[in-house]
Structure formats: structure tokens, C-alpha cells
Write a protein that holds these residues in place. Structure first.
Motif, PDB file in Angstrom:
ATOM      1  N   ARG A 277       0.824  -1.216   0.000  1.00 48.13           N
ATOM      2  CA  ARG A 277       0.000   0.000   0.000  1.00 48.13           C
ATOM      3  C   ARG A 277       0.853   1.259   0.000  1.00 48.13           C
TER       4      ARG A 277
ATOM      5  N   THR B  97      -2.149  12.491  -3.760  1.00 46.27           N
ATOM      6  CA  THR B  97      -1.080  13.272  -3.119  1.00 46.27           C
ATOM      7  C   THR B  97       0.289  12.650  -3.421  1.00 46.27           C
TER       8      THR B  97
ATOM      9  N   ARG C  23      14.699  15.616  -4.624  1.00 45.98           N
ATOM     10  CA  ARG C  23      15.616  15.523  -3.491  1.00 45.98           C
ATOM     11  C   ARG C  23      16.830  14.647  -3.812  1.00 45.98           C
TER      12      ARG C  23
HETATM   13  P1  ATP Z   1      11.029  11.908   4.450  1.00 43.93           P
HETATM   14  O1  ATP Z   1      12.474  11.598   4.411  1.00 43.93           O
HETATM   15  O2  ATP Z   1      10.671  13.119   3.661  1.00 43.93           O
HETATM   16  O3  ATP Z   1      10.403  11.879   5.807  1.00 43.93           O
HETATM   17  P2  ATP Z   1       9.582   9.467   4.108  1.00 43.93           P
HETATM   18  O4  ATP Z   1       9.696   8.411   3.050  1.00 43.93           O
HETATM   19  O5  ATP Z   1       9.962   9.067   5.482  1.00 43.93           O
HETATM   20  O6  ATP Z   1      10.384  10.717   3.613  1.00 43.93           O
HETATM   21  P3  ATP Z   1       7.027  10.192   5.159  1.00 43.93           P
HETATM   22  O7  ATP Z   1       6.055  11.189   4.621  1.00 43.93           O
HETATM   23  O8  ATP Z   1       7.678  10.458   6.460  1.00 43.93           O
HETATM   24  O9  ATP Z   1       8.109   9.970   4.033  1.00 43.93           O
HETATM   25  O10 ATP Z   1       6.278   8.814   5.198  1.00 43.93           O
HETATM   26  C1  ATP Z   1       6.852   7.628   5.742  1.00 43.93           C
HETATM   27  C2  ATP Z   1       6.521   6.410   4.875  1.00 43.93           C
HETATM   28  O11 ATP Z   1       5.121   6.215   4.818  1.00 43.93           O
HETATM   29  C3  ATP Z   1       6.974   6.528   3.428  1.00 43.93           C
HETATM   30  O12 ATP Z   1       8.289   6.091   3.251  1.00 43.93           O
HETATM   31  C4  ATP Z   1       5.970   5.652   2.708  1.00 43.93           C
HETATM   32  O13 ATP Z   1       6.348   4.304   2.756  1.00 43.93           O
HETATM   33  C5  ATP Z   1       4.721   5.817   3.520  1.00 43.93           C
HETATM   34  N1  ATP Z   1       3.820   6.857   2.956  1.00 43.93           N
HETATM   35  C6  ATP Z   1       3.733   8.143   3.312  1.00 43.93           C
HETATM   36  N2  ATP Z   1       2.796   8.792   2.613  1.00 43.93           N
HETATM   37  C7  ATP Z   1       2.242   7.884   1.786  1.00 43.93           C
HETATM   38  C8  ATP Z   1       1.211   7.922   0.809  1.00 43.93           C
HETATM   39  N3  ATP Z   1       0.550   9.041   0.524  1.00 43.93           N
HETATM   40  N4  ATP Z   1       0.911   6.769   0.166  1.00 43.93           N
HETATM   41  C9  ATP Z   1       1.573   5.632   0.440  1.00 43.93           C
HETATM   42  N5  ATP Z   1       2.543   5.523   1.337  1.00 43.93           N
HETATM   43  C10 ATP Z   1       2.898   6.625   2.016  1.00 43.93           C
END
Ligand code: ATP
Ligand code: MG
Length: 438
Positions: free
Chosen positions: A137, A185, A196
């Protein structure tokens, strides 16, 4: 199967490793499986250290998070509806030197879950299920890897979707073709990670984005979620480039139908990045909403009414609303006024810039073409803004003047005299006051 325990030991600070092992041990004690997932694993494989831990529990995440928070004396916020929790903690001494001043330790805890979409783009409803289903997901392959942290299998690397390979190939790829329909989104997130890491959105993924945009999927998305992702993009180190990429992928439609960029936007973004860098080093206070200054460049082509529409649609905070109102009121006139070629007294510079919010001042600084105008703005931000009077209202009362609008006017005149360097001491302020009262 690959095991990354050695890589973790090598790349992560010992104290962070100790914390991870502690989480694993607590999971063992509770009899649940525990995994690191998401951005943390991506960064680990990419050779970077992240202190945002994403932990997935095969069991009750909220109960586990409460226990863990107790153990490390952190604050826990739970989201029952989603079965998730976040632990936040002021940087603990036992974790060593923080990566940045003011850094916090953040641990997201979630249950391996199954999200069934009731209707496309609505928020997912949650039901417990396996790790694979949870990972399937997620947004992109590089964010869908996991590492087991239970003692028995510590470091076991789980990668159902070839995230590691995509990381090597520097591509952003979704897990299935309906991904952006499920959650538009992610279109913003694709750009964020692409820019990035200097990756490329994989070609099919790009086609899926176009498809979702064409289907106007954003009509079904919560505006606040779009806003949050937009803010995250504008908080990246080089938002200018990302904004152009967003335009290319038609993401602007998500924000406002008439949104577009001015011809000189690229120049403005570059100039703004320099101005913000100057702002960061020149002044000690750290209260500039930098993302908002980039947003101001994005909004340049919208009318005042349209800016208000954006404000309303995305339910920005009051603080942001006030700043965007200031932008609406001053964006056009200020650059022209401050660029006047004739000589300008410091008090004239002050009079022009004082009514503006700081973000609008920095935006203006990026917009003006002449070095002279830029110098004026710098002078205001480093010197003029800080000039204060020693005399107070009671000094004016002592001159036999009744409280009223004239007070403000008199104080303003004394202040301007001081800003222009004509007077400095309190005695001189009083003498000048006496003179103008007469
Ligand atoms: P960052 O380094 O910017 O924090 P991140 O990958 O950790 O990047 P987050 O927004 O903190 O991003 O989200 C953590 C995790 O949750 C992501 O790595 C992803 O696996 C999952 N995730 C976040 N938002 C979504 C989304 N809209 N749909 C699916 N998975 C998501
Ligand atoms: Mg994160």
C-alpha cells in the motif's frame, strides 16, 4: 535472503543502533514482529542516517507505542482510527550529538495493516493484516522496503518490489498502476523524492501520473493533504526546480486552475534561494517561513481574489493567512518603491518596509533587480528594523500633550530622526521632541 545488520552497524551511530535493538527487544517481550520501514530503510541503503524511525508492528501498534514511550520517557500521540501512534521526544542526551540544533527524536509506530479503499482517493479504512500487504500500500518501491529488528532475525532485509534495484537505478516507481488514483497526493511525493535525490520518475509511473491528472482525481482528495505535501516540497533544499517539475506534470491544477508561472520565475527562485541564505546567516532569529516565500513566487500570476481562494481552499494557519494577506497588499508596489533611483533617507526605506511581513520583504528582495535596492532591503533587515526609542509615552505626557493619535505621530517623527542618524541619546530624543511639539 539479504541481511543488512552489518551495514547498519557500520553506517548508523552506535547509540541509534542501541535504540533500534531496544525496540526489537521490547517487541520480543511482547511477542510481536517488528520492522523498520519506509524512509528510514531507504536512507539507510542510500548511505544516509535518518532519525525519523518508521516502525511497523505485527500486532497492536498503539499498545506497543505506549510501552516504548514509557521506556524512553517520550510523549505519545495515538491515532485510534488508523491504529498508529507517534512518539516524539526532545533530543535525549543518551542518543549523542543531535544532527541539527533543536532536532527531535521521532518514532512512528504502525500496525501491519490492510487498507481497503471504500472509494478512490478517500482516506483508507484499516484492518490488521500482514507485512507484505502493508508494504504493497505504500507510495514507491524505494519506500516499500523493510528490515526486521527482532533478535532472532535482526537485520533481515525484505524487499518485495525491487526497491533496492530502483534505488540503484535512481528511479521513482509506483507499485501498481492505480496508485495515483488511490491517492493523488503521491503525485506531489513523486516530485519531492525525484528532486531531493536527483532521481527520475520512471516512464510508466509518469504515464500513470498523467492519467490521474486527466481524470481530475484531485477533486476527491482532501485539500489539507495536498497542502501538507505541497509544503513539504517547498521545504526541500531546492524548491524552485521541483516547482517547475510540478508544472511539467500538470500538478498546478491541484492547487488552483489558473496557477501558472511568470516568465522570470526561474530567476526569482534562484535569487530567492540566495536571499534566504543571506537571511539565515545575517540574522540570529530563526522565524522566517522560507517555504512561504517560494509559494509567493508560485502565486505571482494569480489575482488578489484568486490568492484569497487558495487561502480558503487549503485552510492555512492564521499565521500563514496574515502573511499572504500582506503579500496581496504589497507585492506589486513595494518592489517599485524600494527601487527608486533617487537617493533615499533610511527613514524612507523604513517607511516602505515596516508594514510588510518578513516573508514579503524577502520576496521583494529577491524580486528587485538593482543591487542598490537589494542593499536597501538588507540595511532595513539588519539595522533599521531594530532601532528603538528610549523615550516613552510618559515623556510626551510630560510635555503637556493629551493621549491620542498625536502621540503616535510624535513618536514616529522622533524615531525617523533617530533612524536617519540625526539623534542618538535619550537626551537628544527629548530635545527633538520638545522642538517638534512647539
Ligand atoms: P522523508 O524523508 O521526507 O520523511 P519518508 O519516506 O519518510 O520521507 P514520510 O512522509 O515520512 O516519508 O512517510 C513515511 C513512509 O510512509 C513513506 O516512506 C511511505 O512508505 C509511507 N507513505 C507516506 N505517505 C504515503 C502515501 N501518501 N501513500 C503511500 N505511502 C505513504
Ligand atoms: Mg519520514
Amino acid at each position: 535472503m539479504l541481511n543488512v545488520a552489518d551495514k547498519m552497524d557500520k553506517n548508523l551511530p552506535g547509540k541509534l543502533m542501541a535504540l533500534i535493538r531496544l525496540i526489537g527487544k521490547m517487541a520480543d517481550e511482547s511477542g510481536v514482529g517488528a520492522f523498520l520501514v519506509g524512509g528510514f530503510v531507504r536512507d539507510l541503503l542510500h548511505g544516509a542516517v535518518s532519525y525519523d524511525l518508521d516502525v511497523m508492528i505485527e500486532g497492536d501498534a498503539i499498545r506497543f507505542a505506549k510501552k516504548l514511550a514509557d521506556k524512553i520517557s517520550g510523549k505519545v500521540v495515538t491515532y485510534k482510527k488508523f491504529g498508529t501512534a507517534v512518539i516524539v521526544k526532545k533530543w535525549p542526551k543518551w542518543l549523542g550529538v543531535p544532527p541539527r540544533a533543536g532536532s527531535k527524536l521521532k518514532i512512528d509506530v504502525a500496525s501491519a495493516r490492510k487498507e481497503t479503499y471504500e472509494k478512490p482517493a478517500a482516506l483508507p479504512t484499516v484492518r490488521f493484516s500482514s507485512l507484505k500487504e502493508d508494504l504493497s500500500r505504500r507510495d514507491f518501491t524505494i519506500n516499500a522496503m523493510a528490515v526486521n529488528i527482532n533478535k532472532k532475525d535482526f537485520g533481515l532485509f525484505i524487499d518485495f518490489f525491487d526497491g533496492k534495484k530502483d534505488l540503484k537505478r535512481s528511479i521513482i516507481r509506483v507499485l501498481h498502476k492505480k496508485s495515483f488514483v488511490d491517492d493523488p497526493t503521491r503525485i506531489f511525493r513523486a516530485v519531492r523524492f525525484e528532486q531531493r535525490f536527483n532521481f527520475k520518475i520512471e516512464k510508466h509511473t509518469k504515464i500513470f501520473i498523467k492519467h490521474a491528472v486527466k481524470q481530475k482525481m484531485f477533486h476527491h482528495t482532501q485539500n489539507q493533504r495536498i497542502r501538507d505535501e505541497l509544503m513539504l516540497i517547498l521545504r526541500e533544499p531546492h524548491p524552485g526546480k521541483a516547482v517547475f517539475r510540478m508544472k511539467e506534470l500538470h500538478e498546478f491544477k491541484f492547487i488552483h486552475p489558473s496557477l501558472s508561472l511568470k516568465k522570470d520565475a526561474k530567476k526569482t527562485f534562484n535569487s530567492l534561494t540566495k536571499c534566504l541564505k543571506w537571511d539565515r546567516t545575517a540574522r540570529a532569529e530563526d522565524t522566517t517561513d522560507e517555504w512561504l516565500t517560494y509559494f509567493m513566487v508560485m502565486l505571482e500570476k494569480l489575482s488578489k481574489d484568486e490568492v484569497c481562494e487558495v487561502l480558503k481552499k487549503f485552510v492555512f494557519t492564521r499565521r500563514t493567512a496574515v502573511k499572504l494577506k500582506s503579500y496581496n497588499d504589497f507585492r506589486v508596489s513595494t518592489a517599485r518603491k524600494i527601487s527608486r533611483s533617487a537617493k533615499m533617507r533610511p527613514s524612507e526605506i523604513y517607511a516602505i518596509l515596516k508594514p510588510l511581513e518578513r516573508e514579503v520583504i524577502l520576496y521583494t528582495m529577491a524580486k528587485v533587480k538593482s543591487e542598490k535596492a537589494k542593499r536597501r532591503v538588507k540595511k532595513y533587515l539588519t539595522e533599521l528594523e531594530r532601532v528603538t526609542l528610549k523615550i516613552k509615552g510618559h515623556d510626551i505626557a510630560a510635555e503637556g500633550i493629551k493621549r491620542g493619535p498625536r502621540y503616535t505621530e510624535l513618536l514616529r517623527r522622533v524615531l525617523y530622526k533617530k533612524i536617519d542618524g540625526k539623534i542618538t541619546t535619550k537626551r537628544e530624543e527629548i530635545l527633538y521632541l520638545k522642538k517638534i511639539v512647539k
